[in-house]
Scaffold this active site. Structure first.
Site, PDB file in Angstrom:
ATOM      1  N   ASP A   1      -8.328   5.470  -1.254  1.00  0.00           N
ATOM      2  CA  ASP A   1      -7.856   4.198  -0.687  1.00  0.00           C
ATOM      3  C   ASP A   1      -8.055   3.119  -1.741  1.00  0.00           C
ATOM      4  O   ASP A   1      -9.186   2.669  -1.985  1.00  0.00           O
ATOM      5  CB  ASP A   1      -8.635   3.875   0.594  1.00  0.00           C
ATOM      6  CG  ASP A   1      -8.181   2.567   1.245  1.00  0.00           C
ATOM      7  OD1 ASP A   1      -7.294   1.888   0.686  1.00  0.00           O
ATOM      8  OD2 ASP A   1      -8.713   2.230   2.314  1.00  0.00           O
TER       9      ASP A   1
ATOM     10  N   HIS B   1      -1.663   0.347   7.310  1.00  0.00           N
ATOM     11  CA  HIS B   1      -2.304   0.660   6.038  1.00  0.00           C
ATOM     12  C   HIS B   1      -1.940   2.088   5.674  1.00  0.00           C
ATOM     13  O   HIS B   1      -1.575   2.888   6.546  1.00  0.00           O
ATOM     14  CB  HIS B   1      -3.822   0.491   6.126  1.00  0.00           C
ATOM     15  CG  HIS B   1      -4.506   0.554   4.797  1.00  0.00           C
ATOM     16  ND1 HIS B   1      -4.069  -0.174   3.713  1.00  0.00           N
ATOM     17  CD2 HIS B   1      -5.590   1.267   4.361  1.00  0.00           C
ATOM     18  CE1 HIS B   1      -4.859   0.075   2.676  1.00  0.00           C
ATOM     19  NE2 HIS B   1      -5.783   0.944   3.048  1.00  0.00           N
TER      20      HIS B   1
ATOM     21  N   CYS C   1       0.808  -1.218   0.000  1.00  0.00           N
ATOM     22  CA  CYS C   1       0.000   0.000   0.000  1.00  0.00           C
ATOM     23  C   CYS C   1       0.841   1.267   0.000  1.00  0.00           C
ATOM     24  O   CYS C   1       0.457   2.279  -0.581  1.00  0.00           O
ATOM     25  CB  CYS C   1      -0.972   0.003   1.187  1.00  0.00           C
ATOM     26  SG  CYS C   1      -0.211  -0.247   2.801  1.00  0.00           S
TER      27      CYS C   1
END
Length: 226
Positions: free
Chosen positions: A96, A79, A23
């Site tokens: 996201d 994250h 990520c």
């Protein structure tokens, strides 16, 4: 809730690079692409990279694509998302790439649906947020992906096809400086960090109940020079 054009506009997430479990690199490329496409300001001055983690490296988020549950909950070690501040009164937007929510989502909606601050969690799952100004992140972040190799040097998850990210100063790996987040580092006063966020290499650390407050303050200001 506002019906502004900016809030309602969504983008096809598949147009952006995404490698599962990377990520931080996905968001790095996302910031560059948003600027190149003219969605964000030149150099990403209206973008902020947000690392979500805690001391235990276990943070729950809902509506994550990789989840096998109906509510989309996943317990990540960390994250990373991107937040774009609004212009002309538009709300901050969360980008996201791992979320099944609209892409992007208004910050208030993302907080309510994905972070769910009203959901009572054990203290081990309390989430902390490191917020880094986009241009600072693009200059300083580096990852040689060593965190994705096991003790024998084998990949735990296959890496992205592009070359590892190297910082402008030649640093090859500093991911831990971003994902190691402690409650002791969190500010108790948003007003004390709203300017520092534009100059601190690793941004500022806040608690989850301060996320919307922080962006309500910085979204009212002109982006700082970098």
């Amino acid at each position: 809730m506002s019906n502004s054009t900016e809030e309602q506009h969504t983008v096809d997430a598949s147009l952006f690079h995404h490698t599962p479990y990377y990520c931080e690199e996905n968001v790095y490329l996302l910031c560059k692409n948003l600027s190149c496409k003219g969605i964000a300001n030149t150099e990403g001055s209206d973008l902020f990279v947000v690392f979500i983690s805690n001391e235990k490296k276990q943070i729950p988020l809902w509506y994550q694509k990789t989840s096998k549950r109906a509510d989309g909950i996943v317990l990540w070690d960390y994250h990373v998302i991107c937040v774009k501040i609004g212009h002309g009164g538009g709300p901050p937007q969360v980008w996201d790439l791992d979320s099944s929510l609209p892409f992007p989502s208004p910050l208030a909606s993302y907080v309510s649906e994905s972070i769910r601050p009203s959901f009572q969690l054990f203290s081990d799952y309390n989430r902390l947020f490191r917020v880094v100004h986009g241009p600072m992140f693009l200059r300083c972040f580096a990852s040689d992906r060593r965190h994705m190799k096991d003790s024998d040097g084998n990949w735990i998850h296959e890496p992205p096809p592009h070359e590892p990210i190297v910082a402008e100063d030649g640093t090859v790996h500093n991911l831990n400086d971003y994902i190691n987040i402690s409650a002791a580092d969190a500010t108790s006063d948003i007003s004390s960090v709203k300017d520092a966020i534009f100059t601190q290499e690793h941004g500022v650390v806040i608690k989850e109940n301060q996320l919307e407050e922080l962006f309500s303050v910085i979204s009212l200001e002109q982006p700082h020079p970098f």
